[in-house]
Design a protein around this motif. Structure first.
Motif, PDB file in Angstrom:
ATOM      1  N   GLY A  58      47.568  41.886  43.466  1.00 51.36           N
ATOM      2  CA  GLY A  58      46.448  42.305  42.633  1.00 51.36           C
ATOM      3  C   GLY A  58      45.239  42.768  43.423  1.00 51.36           C
ATOM      4  O   GLY A  58      44.556  43.719  43.041  1.00 51.36           O
ATOM      5  N   ARG A  59      44.979  42.129  44.534  1.00 48.87           N
ATOM      6  CA  ARG A  59      43.771  42.425  45.317  1.00 48.87           C
ATOM      7  C   ARG A  59      43.954  43.606  46.261  1.00 48.87           C
ATOM      8  O   ARG A  59      43.078  44.435  46.436  1.00 48.87           O
ATOM      9  N   PHE A  60      45.125  43.675  46.908  1.00 48.33           N
ATOM     10  CA  PHE A  60      45.328  44.693  47.937  1.00 48.33           C
ATOM     11  C   PHE A  60      46.353  45.759  47.548  1.00 48.33           C
ATOM     12  O   PHE A  60      46.583  46.700  48.299  1.00 48.33           O
ATOM     13  N   GLY A  61      46.996  45.584  46.384  1.00 47.88           N
ATOM     14  CA  GLY A  61      47.993  46.559  45.954  1.00 47.88           C
ATOM     15  C   GLY A  61      49.253  46.532  46.804  1.00 47.88           C
ATOM     16  O   GLY A  61      49.963  47.521  46.920  1.00 47.88           O
ATOM     17  N   ILE A  62      49.539  45.377  47.398  1.00 49.99           N
ATOM     18  CA  ILE A  62      50.734  45.221  48.224  1.00 49.99           C
ATOM     19  C   ILE A  62      51.764  44.470  47.374  1.00 49.99           C
ATOM     20  O   ILE A  62      51.474  43.401  46.849  1.00 49.99           O
ATOM     21  N   ASN A  63      52.956  45.013  47.249  1.00 47.69           N
ATOM     22  CA  ASN A  63      53.979  44.395  46.412  1.00 47.69           C
ATOM     23  C   ASN A  63      54.556  43.145  47.094  1.00 47.69           C
ATOM     24  O   ASN A  63      55.729  43.094  47.466  1.00 47.69           O
ATOM     25  N   SER A 124      37.652  34.252  50.700  1.00 50.35           N
ATOM     26  CA  SER A 124      37.142  35.157  51.738  1.00 50.35           C
ATOM     27  C   SER A 124      37.477  36.620  51.480  1.00 50.35           C
ATOM     28  O   SER A 124      36.794  37.510  51.973  1.00 50.35           O
ATOM     29  N   THR A 125      38.543  36.855  50.726  1.00 50.89           N
ATOM     30  CA  THR A 125      38.950  38.247  50.502  1.00 50.89           C
ATOM     31  C   THR A 125      38.681  38.694  49.066  1.00 50.89           C
ATOM     32  O   THR A 125      39.043  39.811  48.697  1.00 50.89           O
ATOM     33  N   ALA A 126      38.067  37.837  48.280  1.00 54.59           N
ATOM     34  CA  ALA A 126      37.794  38.171  46.879  1.00 54.59           C
ATOM     35  C   ALA A 126      36.968  39.444  46.787  1.00 54.59           C
ATOM     36  O   ALA A 126      36.056  39.665  47.578  1.00 54.59           O
ATOM     37  N   GLU A 127      37.304  40.250  45.819  1.00 58.52           N
ATOM     38  CA  GLU A 127      36.568  41.498  45.601  1.00 58.52           C
ATOM     39  C   GLU A 127      35.281  41.167  44.850  1.00 58.52           C
ATOM     40  O   GLU A 127      35.302  40.678  43.736  1.00 58.52           O
TER      41      GLU A 127
END
Length: 137
Positions: A58-63, A124-127
């Motif tokens: 969801g965050r990075f678009g990586i499957n 830490s990586t939350a948008e």
């Protein structure tokens, strides 16, 4: 008199819940289940990594659900994330893989550490709004 057509009620689409909100909620639910405390260590790590994988998707678009851990790390490395954060995520995914596939039983402190590392990674990586604004310029 002309008949008025009934107005169609157009419902606004619900705002999409940010991936980090969902992930943090799911992590809290996982903690409340006390799986590893009840000997369900494999189940605990399966759920922990599923939450992380869904978040990463969801965050990075990586499957991430369809990838092995090393591929997830390789894909994420393209996002210029903090080295310490990446090492911790890799450690968590590796521990989970060993539990799930090699039947390893880590010490209880590893369960807490992996859980905390998962929370740290998500937070830490939350948008944030700033993240969105800076990507639009």
């Amino acid at each position: 008199q002309s008949k008025r057509k009934p107005k169609k009620i157009v419902s606004k689409p619900k705002p999409k819940v940010k991936p980090h909100i969902t992930a943090l909620k799911e992590l809290e639910n996982l903690k409340l289940k006390k799986l590893w405390q009840n000997g369900q260590i494999k189940q605990y790590y399966s759920e922990l990594t599923d939450i992380l994988r869904i978040y990463i998707d969801g965050r990075f678009g990586i499957n991430a659900m369809e990838m092995i851990s090393s591929d997830i790390i390789r894909e994420l490395n393209d996002n210029n994330l903090d080295n310490k954060l990446m090492k911790e995520l890799e450690q968590t995914l590796t521990t989970a893989d060993l539990v799930k596939f090699a039947k390893m039983e880590p010490f209880p402190d590893a369960h807490d550490r992996c859980f905390q590392q998962a929370i740290d990674f998500v937070k830490s990586t939350a948008e944030t709004t700033e993240t969105q604004n800076s990507t639009q310029h």
